[in-house]
Scaffold this motif. Structure first.
Motif, PDB file in Angstrom:
ATOM      1  N   ALA B  15       8.876 -10.366   8.385  1.00  0.00           N
ATOM      2  CA  ALA B  15       7.774 -11.853   8.600  1.00  0.00           C
ATOM      3  C   ALA B  15       6.734 -11.262   7.567  1.00  0.00           C
ATOM      4  O   ALA B  15       6.280 -12.468   7.147  1.00  0.00           O
ATOM      5  CB  ALA B  15       7.600 -11.889  10.144  1.00  0.00           C
ATOM      6  N   ILE B  16       5.745 -10.501   8.390  1.00  0.00           N
ATOM      7  CA  ILE B  16       4.643 -10.046   7.182  1.00  0.00           C
ATOM      8  C   ILE B  16       4.708 -10.165   6.027  1.00  0.00           C
ATOM      9  O   ILE B  16       3.890 -10.552   5.001  1.00  0.00           O
ATOM     10  CB  ILE B  16       3.835  -9.039   8.353  1.00  0.00           C
ATOM     11  CG1 ILE B  16       4.090  -8.560   9.010  1.00  0.00           C
ATOM     12  CG2 ILE B  16       2.439  -8.514   7.815  1.00  0.00           C
ATOM     13  CD1 ILE B  16       3.695  -7.424  10.238  1.00  0.00           C
ATOM     14  N   VAL B  17       6.147  -9.098   5.671  1.00  0.00           N
ATOM     15  CA  VAL B  17       5.992  -8.999   4.186  1.00  0.00           C
ATOM     16  C   VAL B  17       6.303 -10.657   3.623  1.00  0.00           C
ATOM     17  O   VAL B  17       5.815 -10.818   2.153  1.00  0.00           O
ATOM     18  CB  VAL B  17       7.342  -8.253   3.328  1.00  0.00           C
ATOM     19  CG1 VAL B  17       7.640  -8.702   2.205  1.00  0.00           C
ATOM     20  CG2 VAL B  17       7.510  -6.654   4.622  1.00  0.00           C
ATOM     21  N   ILE B  18       6.813 -12.187   4.122  1.00  0.00           N
ATOM     22  CA  ILE B  18       7.686 -12.571   3.533  1.00  0.00           C
ATOM     23  C   ILE B  18       6.067 -14.132   3.703  1.00  0.00           C
ATOM     24  O   ILE B  18       5.933 -14.546   2.900  1.00  0.00           O
ATOM     25  CB  ILE B  18       8.603 -13.388   4.223  1.00  0.00           C
ATOM     26  CG1 ILE B  18       9.331 -14.596   3.725  1.00  0.00           C
ATOM     27  CG2 ILE B  18       8.102 -14.168   5.462  1.00  0.00           C
ATOM     28  CD1 ILE B  18      10.428 -15.005   4.589  1.00  0.00           C
ATOM     29  N   THR B  19       5.289 -13.201   4.698  1.00  0.00           N
ATOM     30  CA  THR B  19       4.359 -14.136   4.636  1.00  0.00           C
ATOM     31  C   THR B  19       2.694 -13.792   3.519  1.00  0.00           C
ATOM     32  O   THR B  19       2.115 -14.894   3.299  1.00  0.00           O
ATOM     33  CB  THR B  19       4.223 -14.024   5.937  1.00  0.00           C
ATOM     34  OG1 THR B  19       5.063 -14.439   6.968  1.00  0.00           O
ATOM     35  CG2 THR B  19       2.173 -15.328   6.247  1.00  0.00           C
ATOM     36  N   ILE B  20       2.409 -12.690   3.285  1.00  0.00           N
ATOM     37  CA  ILE B  20       1.926 -11.890   2.641  1.00  0.00           C
ATOM     38  C   ILE B  20       1.989 -11.974   1.361  1.00  0.00           C
ATOM     39  O   ILE B  20       0.742 -12.232   0.812  1.00  0.00           O
ATOM     40  CB  ILE B  20       0.817 -10.866   3.532  1.00  0.00           C
ATOM     41  CG1 ILE B  20       2.334  -9.725   2.823  1.00  0.00           C
ATOM     42  CG2 ILE B  20       0.619 -10.277   4.694  1.00  0.00           C
ATOM     43  CD1 ILE B  20       2.086  -8.147   2.865  1.00  0.00           C
ATOM     44  N   VAL B  22       2.390 -15.019  -0.029  1.00  0.00           N
ATOM     45  CA  VAL B  22       0.761 -16.131  -0.859  1.00  0.00           C
ATOM     46  C   VAL B  22      -0.136 -15.028  -0.725  1.00  0.00           C
ATOM     47  O   VAL B  22      -1.329 -15.771  -2.285  1.00  0.00           O
ATOM     48  CB  VAL B  22       0.860 -16.859   0.620  1.00  0.00           C
ATOM     49  CG1 VAL B  22      -0.331 -16.440   1.335  1.00  0.00           C
ATOM     50  CG2 VAL B  22       0.653 -18.508   0.243  1.00  0.00           C
ATOM     51  N   LEU B  23      -0.629 -14.321  -0.425  1.00  0.00           N
ATOM     52  CA  LEU B  23      -1.837 -13.765  -0.956  1.00  0.00           C
ATOM     53  C   LEU B  23      -2.288 -13.328  -2.116  1.00  0.00           C
ATOM     54  O   LEU B  23      -2.882 -12.829  -2.773  1.00  0.00           O
ATOM     55  CB  LEU B  23      -1.960 -12.797   0.013  1.00  0.00           C
ATOM     56  CG  LEU B  23      -2.244 -12.525   1.653  1.00  0.00           C
ATOM     57  CD1 LEU B  23      -2.279 -11.568   2.970  1.00  0.00           C
ATOM     58  CD2 LEU B  23      -3.478 -13.771   2.098  1.00  0.00           C
ATOM     59  N   PHE B  51      10.245 -15.347  -1.640  1.00  0.00           N
ATOM     60  CA  PHE B  51      10.605 -15.736  -0.286  1.00  0.00           C
ATOM     61  C   PHE B  51      11.618 -15.677  -0.022  1.00  0.00           C
ATOM     62  O   PHE B  51      12.545 -15.034   0.907  1.00  0.00           O
ATOM     63  CB  PHE B  51       9.953 -17.305  -0.334  1.00  0.00           C
ATOM     64  CG  PHE B  51       9.542 -17.509   1.394  1.00  0.00           C
ATOM     65  CD1 PHE B  51       8.486 -17.296   1.746  1.00  0.00           C
ATOM     66  CD2 PHE B  51      10.334 -18.415   2.071  1.00  0.00           C
ATOM     67  CE1 PHE B  51       8.038 -18.147   2.935  1.00  0.00           C
ATOM     68  CE2 PHE B  51      10.194 -18.625   3.324  1.00  0.00           C
ATOM     69  CZ  PHE B  51       8.723 -18.352   3.615  1.00  0.00           C
TER      70      PHE B  51
END
Lengths: 192, 192, 192, 192
Positions: B15-20, B22-23, B51
């Motif tokens: 979950a963290i990998v998929i969200t960061i 975007v950074l 993603f």
């Protein structure tokens, strides 16, 4: 404080720390990308070292608390301090990769790991006391080895620059297989 | 190591990998913002590819462990290595978007995906052994197709620059619908 | 795919998105810090708008799936696409704060919100079908209002620059109090 | 909205906030790394202050909701606003470390903490009302002390630059040991 919440919170923090390590990895710069990638070899080794370290912490943390029933205020705070030191790993990793040829970043990296290990030591003492599990939760021999390897690594760094990091990597070896004493206790008591 | 904890930790990391991811997306620069946005088209395509890749990993990971009962040390470590490769996706994504016209970033991207897929392959072998589920958890045909597509993509990259990424995207297709063999096993055993 | 896992993963992604929004907030620069802070007023308003938007998505997402029993592949993929659009919020937020006086970033921001809302619409159709809950899970009137407000906002942006954002903010109002139809269904069926 | 989901989401946001604090920590720059590290002393103190503050918020949040049964819309929104202020901590921390010798960042830091504490105060009023636990969930005396310490700190900042931060640090002291009133209630009712 219920054990489940402490575990869940620690897991979340550890999962985030292990994942944001990647945000400190740099993209190769300059004309020749292949050369750039080659220069990042060192950076990748540190990344893998930090990733494996945090993963081993997670595995042993899980194991330790599986054999635990009572959470006191002291344990809660020792755990918080442990998370504080673990949360510094992305910073120390970035520091080492920024200055691959200086001894200070390498020593800083090793010192933060030493502080995390020392907090672990204090936490196991508190856990052992509050759960009345005489020395089952402690791993003093392992920790003595761990401390020695990191400290020797730090001392040798002025002579051989990667000593501190090699000491850190070596100090992980006894922790790859979690404590069998704890394993037995868990199976006997059929906790969880 | 309980299965639930391994799943929860893996879910958190994924979950963290998929969200960061975007950074690593850049903001259009320069006078003409519309032109700037247009230049980022390529960047967005890679973002969506990464993603979707991570999402597919999550779905199949969940599915795989639903049909699993026993977690050995080997499985735990294979899973950790898998998470290590998945955690590199924000970096490889950023590398490709930084150099959209170089073949090295594209090949690096595809190689990391290949390594993740290979670790998946090793993990399913361990899972199959420890759970004595003869080839139910393995998906060797699918994986052979996946490996082939990525490797062909990499080989063609010097001729056609986006081949590696197209190979990666194509390699996802067999994984969109999770294994029916596993589905059946889950329903029969009414696990979970 | 069990409902619990889908909820847990969505919650994790949404929690990370809402929190990494802050990483895009800039520190005031220049000699006069007070002036610098003053110039960031606009930035803070967008931050709060994005934060509240994601929070409202979380509340309604939770509510929607509480009244749901069956997760099909289509629902799973609609949810993944929804998370993809939500994950772009830190980027669109950063884009708007980087160019507070351009219409393109504002329209981009509103378009991403529109796409997220549209994916929500598609997802409720799938949910309604698979759970055979005739139009209970859908909120077509609310969504029609939401779509209208954002589209009107986008159209007016060339005349009044903040229209798109005002449209987005206004479109949240009907969602602050979650659907009473769903609430009733949950209470009647005593699900969860 | 079930209590469990609200707790899980808050925990996730708090875990992410506490961990991404580290992304704002800078790497020493310049020729002399040891000097650079020395200059970062102040930065580390703020980091530890923010980390401990968020940890104390987590512990007390957990404690408060353990003694809670009913979640109303008002409580849900007070909690969301609380998370909004907590999510600003990485930004205020970064602001203070960027300008260690200016009073405005220090006051900003303290104001955000004050706003978080005030939202906490409002939330406990709502919780007390909806759970009909007359003043058990509120901690008005503690909060009065907390408010006073931060406000005095802010007022003294023009005279002594670190007053605001010292006020913030001092305001944490009454919260290190969670409320005994709540502890008793939990044990009596054997909730959770």
């Amino acid at each position: 404080m219920s054990k489940t919440r402490l575990e869940a919170f620690s897991d979340a923090v550890i999962a985030i720390v292990i994942t944001i390590l990647v945000l400190e990895l740099k993209i190769p710069q300059g004309e020749n990308i292949l050369n750039g990638l080659d220069e990042l070899k060192h950076q990748f080794l540190i990344y893998i070292l930090s990733f494996i370290t945090i993963a081993i912490y997670w595995i042993n943390h899980h194991h330790l608390f599986q054999a635990t029933k009572i959470i006191t205020g002291k344990i809660l705070w020792a755990n918080t301090i442990l998370l504080l030191f673990l949360s510094l790993f992305p910073w120390t990793t970035s520091f080492v990769t920024e200055y691959p040829n200086h001894i200070i970043p390498q020593i800083t990296y090793a010192l933060v790991m030493l502080l995390a290990d020392f907090t672990w030591f204090i936490m196991t003492i508190f856990l052992d006391k509050s759960n009345q599990t005489v020395t089952i939760l402690r791993a003093d021999k392992k920790l003595f080895m761990t401390f020695s390897l990191i400290i020797i690594g730090i001392i040798l760094t002025p002579l051989l620059i990667y000593s501190a990091l090699i000491g850190c990597a070596a100090s992980l070896l006894p922790w790859i297989i979690p404590s069998k004493k704890i394993e037995k206790t868990i199976n006997n008591k059929i906790i969880h």
